[in-house]
Design a protein around this motif. Structure first.
Motif, short mmCIF file in Angstrom:
data_model
loop_
_atom_site.label_atom_id
_atom_site.label_comp_id
_atom_site.label_asym_id
_atom_site.label_seq_id
_atom_site.Cartn_x
_atom_site.Cartn_y
_atom_site.Cartn_z
N VAL A 107 0.85 -1.19 0.00
CA VAL A 107 0.00 0.00 0.00
C VAL A 107 0.89 1.24 0.00
CG1 VAL A 107 -1.77 1.27 1.27
CG2 VAL A 107 -1.81 -1.24 1.23
N ASN A 108 0.51 2.23 -0.81
CA ASN A 108 1.29 3.48 -0.93
C ASN A 108 2.74 3.19 -1.33
OD1 ASN A 108 -0.94 5.08 -0.11
ND2 ASN A 108 -0.48 4.64 2.03
N HIS A 109 2.92 2.29 -2.30
CA HIS A 109 4.24 1.85 -2.73
C HIS A 109 5.08 2.99 -3.29
CE1 HIS A 109 2.87 2.21 -6.89
NE2 HIS A 109 1.72 1.78 -6.43
N LYS A 110 4.48 3.83 -4.16
CA LYS A 110 5.16 4.98 -4.78
C LYS A 110 6.46 4.58 -5.49
CE LYS A 110 1.97 7.65 -3.13
NZ LYS A 110 0.89 8.10 -4.01
N LEU A 111 6.39 3.57 -6.32
CA LEU A 111 7.55 3.17 -7.11
C LEU A 111 7.91 4.27 -8.11
CD1 LEU A 111 7.12 -0.59 -8.14
CD2 LEU A 111 8.81 0.39 -6.59
N CYS A 112 9.20 4.50 -8.27
CA CYS A 112 9.65 5.50 -9.24
C CYS A 112 11.09 5.20 -9.61
CB CYS A 112 9.52 6.91 -8.65
SG CYS A 112 10.57 7.19 -7.21
N MET A 113 11.66 5.99 -10.50
CA MET A 113 13.06 5.87 -10.86
C MET A 113 13.90 6.63 -9.84
SD MET A 113 13.25 3.95 -13.56
CE MET A 113 14.97 4.26 -14.01
N GLU A 114 14.77 5.93 -9.14
CA GLU A 114 15.63 6.54 -8.13
C GLU A 114 17.02 6.80 -8.72
OE1 GLU A 114 14.57 7.48 -5.28
OE2 GLU A 114 12.76 6.30 -4.87
N GLU A 115 17.70 7.82 -8.23
CA GLU A 115 19.05 8.12 -8.69
C GLU A 115 20.07 7.23 -7.98
OE1 GLU A 115 19.91 12.23 -8.25
OE2 GLU A 115 18.31 12.91 -9.60
N ASN A 116 21.13 6.87 -8.73
CA ASN A 116 22.23 6.09 -8.17
C ASN A 116 21.75 4.79 -7.51
OD1 ASN A 116 24.06 8.21 -8.88
ND2 ASN A 116 23.45 9.30 -7.01
N THR A 117 20.83 4.12 -8.20
CA THR A 117 20.28 2.86 -7.70
C THR A 117 20.70 1.72 -8.61
OG1 THR A 117 18.37 4.00 -6.76
CG2 THR A 117 18.16 1.65 -7.09
N LYS A 118 20.98 0.56 -8.03
CA LYS A 118 21.42 -0.61 -8.79
C LYS A 118 20.33 -1.07 -9.75
CE LYS A 118 23.41 -5.22 -8.16
NZ LYS A 118 23.81 -6.26 -7.17
N LEU A 119 20.76 -1.40 -10.98
CA LEU A 119 19.82 -1.85 -12.00
C LEU A 119 19.58 -3.35 -11.89
CD1 LEU A 119 21.14 0.12 -15.11
CD2 LEU A 119 19.27 0.75 -13.58
N ALA A 120 18.39 -3.76 -12.33
CA ALA A 120 18.04 -5.18 -12.36
C ALA A 120 18.35 -5.75 -13.74
CB ALA A 120 16.55 -5.34 -12.05
N ASP A 121 18.25 -7.06 -13.88
CA ASP A 121 18.44 -7.74 -15.16
C ASP A 121 17.28 -7.34 -16.08
OD1 ASP A 121 18.39 -9.56 -17.30
OD2 ASP A 121 19.35 -11.12 -16.11
N LYS A 122 17.56 -6.50 -17.07
CA LYS A 122 16.53 -5.94 -17.93
C LYS A 122 15.79 -7.01 -18.71
CE LYS A 122 15.86 -2.54 -21.62
NZ LYS A 122 16.54 -1.51 -22.48
N GLU A 123 16.50 -7.97 -19.29
CA GLU A 123 15.87 -9.02 -20.10
C GLU A 123 14.94 -9.88 -19.26
OE1 GLU A 123 17.19 -12.88 -22.82
OE2 GLU A 123 18.61 -11.25 -22.47
N ARG A 124 15.39 -10.26 -18.07
CA ARG A 124 14.56 -11.09 -17.18
C ARG A 124 13.34 -10.30 -16.71
NH1 ARG A 124 14.56 -12.37 -11.42
NH2 ARG A 124 13.71 -14.47 -11.12
N TYR A 125 13.55 -9.04 -16.40
CA TYR A 125 12.45 -8.19 -15.94
C TYR A 125 11.37 -8.10 -17.02
CZ TYR A 125 10.11 -4.12 -13.86
OH TYR A 125 9.18 -3.27 -13.31
N GLN A 126 11.78 -7.82 -18.23
CA GLN A 126 10.82 -7.66 -19.32
C GLN A 126 10.08 -8.96 -19.58
OE1 GLN A 126 13.31 -6.18 -22.51
NE2 GLN A 126 13.00 -4.05 -21.93
N ARG A 127 10.79 -10.10 -19.49
CA ARG A 127 10.15 -11.39 -19.72
C ARG A 127 9.09 -11.68 -18.65
NH1 ARG A 127 14.28 -14.08 -19.63
NH2 ARG A 127 14.22 -15.04 -17.58
N LEU A 128 9.42 -11.41 -17.38
CA LEU A 128 8.49 -11.67 -16.29
C LEU A 128 7.28 -10.75 -16.35
CD1 LEU A 128 10.91 -12.24 -13.26
CD2 LEU A 128 9.66 -13.94 -14.59
N VAL A 129 7.50 -9.48 -16.62
CA VAL A 129 6.39 -8.53 -16.69
C VAL A 129 5.49 -8.88 -17.88
CG1 VAL A 129 5.74 -6.11 -17.05
CG2 VAL A 129 7.64 -6.68 -15.53
N GLY A 130 6.09 -9.31 -18.99
CA GLY A 130 5.30 -9.73 -20.15
C GLY A 130 4.38 -10.89 -19.79
N LYS A 131 4.88 -11.84 -19.02
CA LYS A 131 4.06 -12.98 -18.59
C LYS A 131 2.95 -12.52 -17.65
CE LYS A 131 7.57 -16.61 -19.08
NZ LYS A 131 6.78 -17.53 -19.91
#
Length: 228
Positions: A107-131
């Motif tokens: 609740v009230n997650h407020k996800l956003c793009m943060e500065e100087n934050t570690k990136l996730a595996d883009k390909e895996r992320y896109q595959r999971l979100v697509g599913k």
């Protein structure tokens, strides 16, 4: 299909319709799988006969499974779900034995793009979100959460991946959830909508959502971040 008197839907080009007064016959096709339905029994038999003369086909009877969507019938109505799809997703991610989450997003997650934050595996992320997006076809309870995490496909961060994993942990505890269509004596249409009014922490845009009911059965739903 046009030769048989059907017209192609402007909203979904895989859908073909034919009307005779109050009788309607529908055909929807995906590659080499199709569904034929409607309330015109004679026309459906005729359509099958015509298609059998032109293509090598097999009638599998009443619909039970289509593109990962399971269809179950009972006295209560028609229930659609993607139980096997969820179990396959849990197995793929190695989360089959994970602890279930009580809800798909904090609740009230407020996800956003943060500065100087570690990136996730883009390909895996896109595959999971697509599913998860495909899973939303039978899971209105995750529509909002999936809409939020899909906003970060271009450059997902670790916090965004954690949000995706929470959705999957929620699915672990709700594997058999889906949508039930019950037989009712009316086709009254109802629609509801809401928005969070500048709820995005980063660009102050709103996220709006809606769902519609026909005969008290849920038929459409969506959650989307506004462009302005």
């Amino acid at each position: 299909m046009r030769r048989y008197g059907y017209h192609q839907s402007n909203f979904d080009h895989t859908l073909f319709l034919k009307r005779k007064g109050n009788l309607v016959t529908c055909l929807i096709i995906y590659v080499d799988d199709m569904i034929i339905t409607g309330n015109d029994e004679e026309e459906m038999k005729k359509l099958k006969a015509n298609l059998f003369t032109e293509f090598e086909m097999k009638d599998l009877g009443r619909l039970k499974y289509f593109l990962g969507i399971e269809v179950l019938r009972s006295k209560q109505g028609i229930f659609i779900c993607q139980k096997k799809y969820v179990l396959d997703l849990l197995a793929e991610t190695g989360m089959i034995d994970c602890k279930p989450a009580d809800n798909p997003m904090m609740v009230n997650h407020k996800l956003c793009m943060e500065e100087n934050t570690k990136l996730a595996d883009k390909e895996r992320y896109q595959r999971l979100v697509g599913k998860l997006i495909y899973l939303s076809h039978t899971r209105p309870d995750i529509a909002y959460a999936v809409g939020v995490v899909s906003q970060f496909m271009h450059q997902p961060q670790v916090t965004h991946m954690e949000a995706v994993c929470r959705i999957i942990r929620y699915l672990k505890g709700t594997v058999g959830h889906g949508v039930l269509f019950q037989p009712n004596k009316h086709l009254k249409i109802q629609a509801y909508t809401d928005a969070d009014w500048a709820g995005d922490k980063g660009d102050r845009r709103s996220t709006s959502g809606y769902f519609t009911l026909v005969g008290e059965n849920l038929v459409t739903w969506r959650s989307k971040k506004n462009k302005k």
